[in-house]
Design an enzyme around this catalytic site. Structure first.
Site, PDB file in Angstrom:
ATOM      1  N   SER A 220       6.585  -1.250  -3.624  1.00  0.00           N
ATOM      2  CA  SER A 220       6.729  -2.277  -4.324  1.00  0.00           C
ATOM      3  C   SER A 220       5.696  -3.369  -4.102  1.00  0.00           C
ATOM      4  CB  SER A 220       8.143  -2.691  -3.605  1.00  0.00           C
ATOM      5  OG  SER A 220       7.731  -3.106  -2.017  1.00  0.00           O
ATOM      6  N   PHE A 283       1.132  -4.753  -1.580  1.00  0.00           N
ATOM      7  CA  PHE A 283       1.722  -3.729  -2.277  1.00  0.00           C
ATOM      8  C   PHE A 283       2.220  -2.932  -1.364  1.00  0.00           C
ATOM      9  CE2 PHE A 283       0.682  -0.415  -5.940  1.00  0.00           C
ATOM     10  CZ  PHE A 283       1.950   0.320  -5.571  1.00  0.00           C
ATOM     11  N   GLU A 284       3.249  -2.675  -1.285  1.00  0.00           N
ATOM     12  CA  GLU A 284       3.926  -1.697  -0.113  1.00  0.00           C
ATOM     13  C   GLU A 284       4.396  -0.504  -0.589  1.00  0.00           C
ATOM     14  OE1 GLU A 284       5.583  -2.740   2.863  1.00  0.00           O
ATOM     15  OE2 GLU A 284       5.013  -4.815   2.870  1.00  0.00           O
ATOM     16  N   MET A 285       3.716   0.710  -0.060  1.00  0.00           N
ATOM     17  CA  MET A 285       3.774   1.880  -0.322  1.00  0.00           C
ATOM     18  C   MET A 285       4.925   2.583   0.366  1.00  0.00           C
ATOM     19  SD  MET A 285       0.986   2.583  -2.325  1.00  0.00           S
ATOM     20  CE  MET A 285      -0.388   1.729  -2.794  1.00  0.00           C
TER      21      MET A 285
END
Length: 347
Positions: A220, A283-285
């Site tokens: 996200s 950016f959240e992996m």
């Protein structure tokens, strides 16, 4: 230094200009296994701090365009490294920051792979038009589990635990106003204040069970949300997000939601945007390398695609800044991109 399975698996299938979706298993995007007690989470597959340092020094010796700088030390006196590619100080500059949270390491694995590729002909001409700064593993003490509190409830195996916090239990991504911790001080004093940075991507990991449109996400994103961010900085941040979203979404295996994040200036993406007018993107992996909560830890089989997603993100960003196409990025997708939601437990 032992060879790294995940990094090496990318070398033969990845070029920085193109990503081959067929190289990854179909389940990678959303249905890759999360930890459920039936799969071992092996931190031994991840770079240790010492192995990362050896890797960086090796690349520095091989790459003429690269310069390695120590920007400070952690609480436990580990050097914090910055990899620099500065061809022309007048070029636009992008900063990639990984592992503010020590248990979120696959972005660091991807950043190291990206550093290696910056030294190949695949990026010929790109570095002439953009400056690249990379801070891998800001929170080295947390990444090594060398902390002053117990990690006995963490679920990973492999010789070490990884924790979100630094050695004294501080969340570095909530320290960007007070700047009390040496890691945060080093980042601000010797990177954010020292270099004329135009863009920054702050790379993190989230839990495994978030979805958009009924499908588990691979990650996200979110732009800075503090009210004091200048309109022009916010617009540039949204353009940065557009570049990343289009690059990941076009792979066929990436599926990105909008992150539901806070607006405090003490958070990295907000602090950098407010204090230095840097266009920022979080950016959240998907999934973490270790945690007390098993539902947040990603299974081993998803590591490769998360590393690859990181490389795709960094490459697309550098190229778009270098050729100027980021200036024409369409930010209208943000108006319709749904905020991810947590999938209800099946229990």
């Amino acid at each position: 230094m032992k060879k790294k399975l995940f990094a090496l698996s990318l070398t033969g299938i990845m070029t920085l200009g193109a990503v081959a979706p067929a190289a990854l298993p179909v389940y990678a995007v959303g249905e890759g296994p999360s930890y459920n007690g039936n799969e071992s989470i092996q931190t031994s597959n991840l770079y240790t701090y010492e192995e990362m340092v050896q890797y960086l020094k090796k690349q520095d010796a091989k790459q003429g365009a690269m310069e390695l700088e120590v920007i400070g030390q952690t609480v436990k006196n580990r050097d914090i490294y910055l990899a620099k590619y500065i061809t022309n100080p007048n070029n636009p500059t992008v900063l990639f920051l990984t592992q503010q949270h020590g248990n979120e390491q696959l972005t660091t694995e991807g950043a190291l792979e990206f550093i290696k590729h910056l030294g190949t002909n695949k990026t010929k001409g790109v570095l002439e038009n953009v400056n690249v700064l990379i801070v891998p593993m800001l929170n080295a003490d947390g990444a090594m589990g060398d902390v002053d509190f117990s990690l006995e409830d963490y679920v990973a195996d492999g010789g070490r635990h990884l924790t979100r916090y630094n050695a004294v239990g501080t969340d570095l991504n909530r320290d960007h106003v007070d700047k009390l911790q040496p890691e945060t001080q080093a980042l601000h004093e010797n990177v954010l204040q020292k270099y004329d940075i135009d863009y920054m991507i702050d790379l993190h990991h989230q839990g495994t069970d978030y979805e958009r449109d009924g499908k588990l996400v691979s990650g996200s994103m979110l732009y800075p949300t503090n009210a004091n961010v200048k309109p022009e900085v916010l617009e540039k941040s949204k353009k940065l997000g557009a570049v990343v979203f289009n690059a990941v979404d076009s792979t066929g295996w990436g599926h990105i939601g909008k992150y539901n994040g806070g607006s405090g200036e003490n958070i990295g993406r907000n602090g950098a945007a407010v204090q230095y007018d840097i266009a920022t993107l979080l950016f959240e992996m998907r999934g973490m390398s270790d945690h007390e909560d098993p539902s947040r830890v990603i299974g081993q089989k998803s590591n490769g695609y998360l590393i690859k997603q990181t490389v795709t993100t960094l490459d697309a960003t550098v190229r778009a800044i270098a050729d100027g196409s980021i200036d024409n990025a369409d930010i209208s997708f943000w108006d319709t991109l749904d905020t991810q939601t947590q999938r209800p437990s099946e229990e």
